[in-house]
Write a protein that holds these residues in place. Structure first.
Motif, mmCIF file in Angstrom:
data_model
loop_
_atom_site.group_PDB
_atom_site.id
_atom_site.type_symbol
_atom_site.label_atom_id
_atom_site.label_comp_id
_atom_site.label_asym_id
_atom_site.label_seq_id
_atom_site.Cartn_x
_atom_site.Cartn_y
_atom_site.Cartn_z
ATOM 1 N N THR A 245 0.829 -1.209 0.000
ATOM 2 C CA THR A 245 0.000 0.000 0.000
ATOM 3 C C THR A 245 0.866 1.263 0.000
ATOM 4 O O THR A 245 0.351 2.353 0.208
ATOM 5 C CB THR A 245 -0.935 0.030 1.224
ATOM 6 O OG1 THR A 245 -0.158 0.124 2.419
ATOM 7 C CG2 THR A 245 -1.820 -1.206 1.265
ATOM 8 N N PHE A 246 2.173 1.090 -0.212
ATOM 9 C CA PHE A 246 3.153 2.179 -0.261
ATOM 10 C C PHE A 246 3.431 2.794 1.116
ATOM 11 O O PHE A 246 3.948 3.890 1.214
ATOM 12 C CB PHE A 246 2.756 3.256 -1.286
ATOM 13 C CG PHE A 246 2.738 2.708 -2.683
ATOM 14 C CD1 PHE A 246 3.924 2.530 -3.374
ATOM 15 C CD2 PHE A 246 1.552 2.316 -3.283
ATOM 16 C CE1 PHE A 246 3.937 1.983 -4.647
ATOM 17 C CE2 PHE A 246 1.548 1.765 -4.557
ATOM 18 C CZ PHE A 246 2.742 1.603 -5.254
ATOM 19 N N THR A 248 5.670 2.987 4.389
ATOM 20 C CA THR A 248 7.069 2.732 4.720
ATOM 21 C C THR A 248 7.162 1.982 6.045
ATOM 22 O O THR A 248 6.154 1.539 6.602
ATOM 23 C CB THR A 248 7.851 4.055 4.819
ATOM 24 O OG1 THR A 248 7.427 4.760 5.994
ATOM 25 C CG2 THR A 248 7.636 4.923 3.595
ATOM 26 N N SER A 249 8.386 1.902 6.576
ATOM 27 C CA SER A 249 8.576 1.257 7.880
ATOM 28 C C SER A 249 7.985 2.085 9.015
ATOM 29 O O SER A 249 7.905 1.599 10.151
ATOM 30 C CB SER A 249 10.068 1.004 8.130
ATOM 31 O OG SER A 249 10.830 2.181 7.937
ATOM 32 N N ASP A 250 7.586 3.329 8.757
ATOM 33 C CA ASP A 250 6.813 4.140 9.704
ATOM 34 C C ASP A 250 5.363 4.116 9.235
ATOM 35 O O ASP A 250 5.064 4.507 8.104
ATOM 36 C CB ASP A 250 7.338 5.579 9.717
ATOM 37 C CG ASP A 250 6.622 6.469 10.730
ATOM 38 O OD1 ASP A 250 5.377 6.402 10.828
ATOM 39 O OD2 ASP A 250 7.306 7.265 11.394
ATOM 40 N N PRO A 251 4.411 3.677 10.059
ATOM 41 C CA PRO A 251 3.026 3.535 9.611
ATOM 42 C C PRO A 251 2.361 4.843 9.202
ATOM 43 O O PRO A 251 1.302 4.812 8.564
ATOM 44 C CB PRO A 251 2.320 2.915 10.826
ATOM 45 C CG PRO A 251 3.188 3.252 11.994
ATOM 46 C CD PRO A 251 4.585 3.261 11.469
ATOM 47 N N ASN A 252 2.948 5.988 9.549
ATOM 48 C CA ASN A 252 2.355 7.276 9.178
ATOM 49 C C ASN A 252 3.016 7.929 7.959
ATOM 50 O O ASN A 252 2.649 9.030 7.576
ATOM 51 C CB ASN A 252 2.448 8.251 10.364
ATOM 52 C CG ASN A 252 1.709 7.740 11.584
ATOM 53 O OD1 ASN A 252 0.531 7.405 11.503
ATOM 54 N ND2 ASN A 252 2.406 7.649 12.702
ATOM 55 N N ILE A 253 3.998 7.236 7.368
ATOM 56 C CA ILE A 253 4.723 7.809 6.238
ATOM 57 C C ILE A 253 4.640 6.856 5.051
ATOM 58 O O ILE A 253 4.831 5.641 5.193
ATOM 59 C CB ILE A 253 6.201 8.083 6.597
ATOM 60 C CG1 ILE A 253 6.291 9.038 7.781
ATOM 61 C CG2 ILE A 253 6.951 8.661 5.394
ATOM 62 C CD1 ILE A 253 7.713 9.348 8.218
ATOM 63 N N TYR A 254 4.363 7.416 3.888
ATOM 64 C CA TYR A 254 4.243 6.665 2.643
ATOM 65 C C TYR A 254 5.273 7.188 1.640
ATOM 66 O O TYR A 254 5.784 8.307 1.772
ATOM 67 C CB TYR A 254 2.840 6.801 2.062
ATOM 68 C CG TYR A 254 1.761 6.180 2.920
ATOM 69 C CD1 TYR A 254 1.177 4.969 2.574
ATOM 70 C CD2 TYR A 254 1.334 6.802 4.088
ATOM 71 C CE1 TYR A 254 0.188 4.395 3.366
ATOM 72 C CE2 TYR A 254 0.352 6.232 4.887
ATOM 73 C CZ TYR A 254 -0.213 5.033 4.525
ATOM 74 O OH TYR A 254 -1.184 4.463 5.300
ATOM 75 N N ALA A 255 5.566 6.386 0.627
ATOM 76 C CA ALA A 255 6.442 6.814 -0.461
ATOM 77 C C ALA A 255 5.899 6.219 -1.750
ATOM 78 O O ALA A 255 5.402 5.080 -1.772
ATOM 79 C CB ALA A 255 7.884 6.366 -0.225
ATOM 80 N N PHE A 262 8.905 -1.232 -4.100
ATOM 81 C CA PHE A 262 7.664 -1.890 -3.684
ATOM 82 C C PHE A 262 7.661 -3.360 -4.074
ATOM 83 O O PHE A 262 8.371 -3.786 -4.993
ATOM 84 C CB PHE A 262 6.463 -1.179 -4.325
ATOM 85 C CG PHE A 262 6.444 -1.238 -5.837
ATOM 86 C CD1 PHE A 262 5.663 -2.170 -6.497
ATOM 87 C CD2 PHE A 262 7.201 -0.353 -6.589
ATOM 88 C CE1 PHE A 262 5.646 -2.235 -7.878
ATOM 89 C CE2 PHE A 262 7.190 -0.405 -7.975
ATOM 90 C CZ PHE A 262 6.410 -1.347 -8.621
ATOM 91 N N PRO A 263 6.853 -4.190 -3.387
ATOM 92 C CA PRO A 263 6.741 -5.607 -3.761
ATOM 93 C C PRO A 263 6.040 -5.736 -5.111
ATOM 94 O O PRO A 263 4.912 -5.265 -5.284
ATOM 95 C CB PRO A 263 5.895 -6.211 -2.630
ATOM 96 C CG PRO A 263 5.902 -5.201 -1.536
ATOM 97 C CD PRO A 263 6.058 -3.868 -2.202
#
Length: 311
Positions: A245-246, A248-255, A262-263
């Protein structure tokens, strides 16, 4: 493009929530493929704008984000201002691979300002040097040649687009490029770019010198811009590592976009994709996930090129 797509993804799930977009560029979001395609063939600049401003957001151009503070959930920009977030998207794209020399007339073709700079100088019978035979190199050599510019094209590979095309197609493309009058220097490295009284001169690794040119256009590849992710401690591996779902390793940050690793279910491993379709699709999906409507990304991205009349 990815930021604009993410805003649209957010708005599809949340019509009213506050959105702030910070961008280093001074221009609002625009389509990038026309910079090396349609704008050279009659498309008007007014057609490339994505009209992000119509989506009810705060757009802050000319801002470089220097720090992400995950504990306080704020980002700090180069004016010293802080911007709070509940969810954050890093759509930082990539940085062009650069030559050792630093000169304002070496153009790493990525932005609308780069296009304007090159287009204004692309007069018939002028000399241009193009370094690289990937998408940027082959497309720029093509449109410059069609504009009547004398083009020399230098690349380390044996054939253009050799990393993508079967050899028979790459050879056919090479023939087409040469038949258009473009001088090609395959399997050749650049040993230097030096100032000349009429611009710049490219020195090849065998000490040959190309004709002086007002600009040298370099399309040498891209490195993902992961500095912010590294600074704030996100997982990084040739890009910012994200889930389906894009996130990152921080649940509040996306890339999303060029920078996201991405997988990819079709090959069973993580990868990055640096093309328009993925920028748009991943942006929308990341935006929807940021607004609480995430779903796994299983889109198969496509890409295309246009060179000397062939798509």
């Amino acid at each position: 493009m990815t930021a604009d797509a993410a805003v649209r993804g957010i708005r599809s799930a949340d019509p009213d929530g506050p959105i702030t977009v910070l961008s280093e560029e001074l221009h609002p979001p625009y389509e990038r493929p026309p910079l090396s395609k349609g704008l050279w063939k009659g498309l008007r600049e007014e057609k490339i704008w994505r009209r992000t401003e119509e989506l009810a957001l705060e757009f802050l151009p000319g801002r470089k984000v220097l720090e992400v503070n995950r504990d306080r959930k704020v980002v700090r920009d180069d004016r010293g201002e802080e911007h709070a977030y509940s969810t954050l998207l890093l759509a930082t794209g990539g940085t062009p691979v650069r030559l050792p020399e630093s000169h304002p007339d070496i153009v790493y073709f990525r932005t609308l300002d780069d296009y304007r700079k090159i287009r204004s100088a692309a007069e018939p019978d002028r000399e241009f040097a193009v370094l690289g035979a990937g998408f940027i190199g082959t497309e720029l050599a093509s449109v410059l040649s069609e504009a009547g510019v004398r083009v020399s094209m230098v690349f380390q590979e044996r054939l253009p687009l050799a990393h993508l095309l079967p050899e028979s197609l790459a050879r056919a493309l090479m023939d087409r490029i040469q038949n258009a009058g473009i001088r090609v220097f395959p399997e050749t490295r650049v040993s230097g770019v030096v100032p000349h009284e009429v611009g710049l001169q490219v020195i090849l690794d065998d000490d040959r010198r190309l004709a002086p040119a007002p600009f040298v256009v370099a399309g040498l590849g891209l490195r993902p811009r992961v500095e912010l992710a590294t600074q704030c401690g996100l997982e990084v591996e040739d890009g910012i590592v994200v889930d389906t779902t894009f996130r990152t390793s921080d649940p509040n940050i996306y890339a999303a976009g060029d920078v996201a690793r991405f997988p990819f279910p079709y090959v069973g491993e993580r990868m990055r994709v640096e093309h328009e379709d993925h920028a748009n699709q991943s942006g929308v999906m990341a935006g929807r996930a940021m607004a609480g409507e995430g779903e796994p990304y299983d889109h198969l991205p496509f890409f295309y090129s246009e060179v000397l009349g062939v798509r």
